[in-house]
Design an enzyme around this catalytic site. Sequence first.
Site, short mmCIF file in Angstrom:
data_model
loop_
_atom_site.label_atom_id
_atom_site.label_comp_id
_atom_site.label_asym_id
_atom_site.label_seq_id
_atom_site.Cartn_x
_atom_site.Cartn_y
_atom_site.Cartn_z
CE LYS A 3 -11.58 6.97 -3.11
NZ LYS A 3 -11.69 6.26 -1.79
CG HIS A 62 -2.97 3.09 -4.98
ND1 HIS A 62 -4.03 2.41 -5.53
CD2 HIS A 62 -3.40 3.55 -3.77
CE1 HIS A 62 -5.06 2.46 -4.69
NE2 HIS A 62 -4.70 3.14 -3.63
CB SER A 66 -13.83 8.84 -6.11
OG SER A 66 -15.10 8.34 -6.45
#
Length: 282
Positions: free
Chosen positions: A50, A105, A135
């Site tokens: 995010k 990620h 988020s």
Amino acid sequence: MDSLELVSPYLFSYKKKNFVVQEGLLPKDLDALQHVEIWPSDIFLVAYPKSGTAWVQQILVQIMDFYYPEQVEDASNRVRVPWLEASVQDNAARDRPDPRLFRTHLPVDMLPHGIQAKRVKVVYITRNPKDVLVSLYHFGFSWNMLESPKSFESFFEQFLDGNVFMGSWFDHVQEYYTARDQMDIDLRGEVVKLCAFLGKNLTEEAIDQVVEMSTFHNMQKNPKANYKDLLEKQRYKSATMRKGIAGDWKNFFTVAQNKCFDQVFEERMSDLPIAFIWDTKQ
């Protein structure tokens, strides 16, 4: 070999790092990932969840389309910038047009060794952590692979403790700091910097078009960029592109939470000269 430890439904810990198992990944797959063949021309997009991955992914795809018009594909950004983690199971990723684009990620110590050995280009993006927290909180209600947060208050504490998807934001940013590249509200200026970093010289007109196609408004209605296909496949319970602004955290943080966050941020990040965009009014 380290084993997977269940943290919550679908959320596992491996080598003390939290992540969601994607497409049946096992510990042996994550070990094998460190030995995946890397090409010197590969480009990696790395970010904590995010933080703007879909946005910069769109920018990278547009830059490559203008620089390599013969390689333009009628495919979604997800397909054109596949997850690095999928490369251990999907050999097709190795056959993609050169330069290949990957996104991940994963923390830095879980990346393929060849990234550093071959000095490939890594674009690391950061976003102010207060908006990341908000988020990620909403994302928990959207993605089927995550457990929905019980409350904002409990999720706030989990985020500070690093007990969320992909672990501690503070650790992630600190570990990647030397390879960072932050996107801010000067979108055109950042596109120019990104082109220079990648060594892709585009015309002024091409840069203008990259910027236009990479605005939040245009991405939100672009099926190749907005992950609408995953919503239709019921991988998501709701759209993932909510507002695309800096400062939404003010609509969720209490005064006490903001004070607590600032204290933790100062304790963890004071040694790193990182400037964040905390509000669109800055």
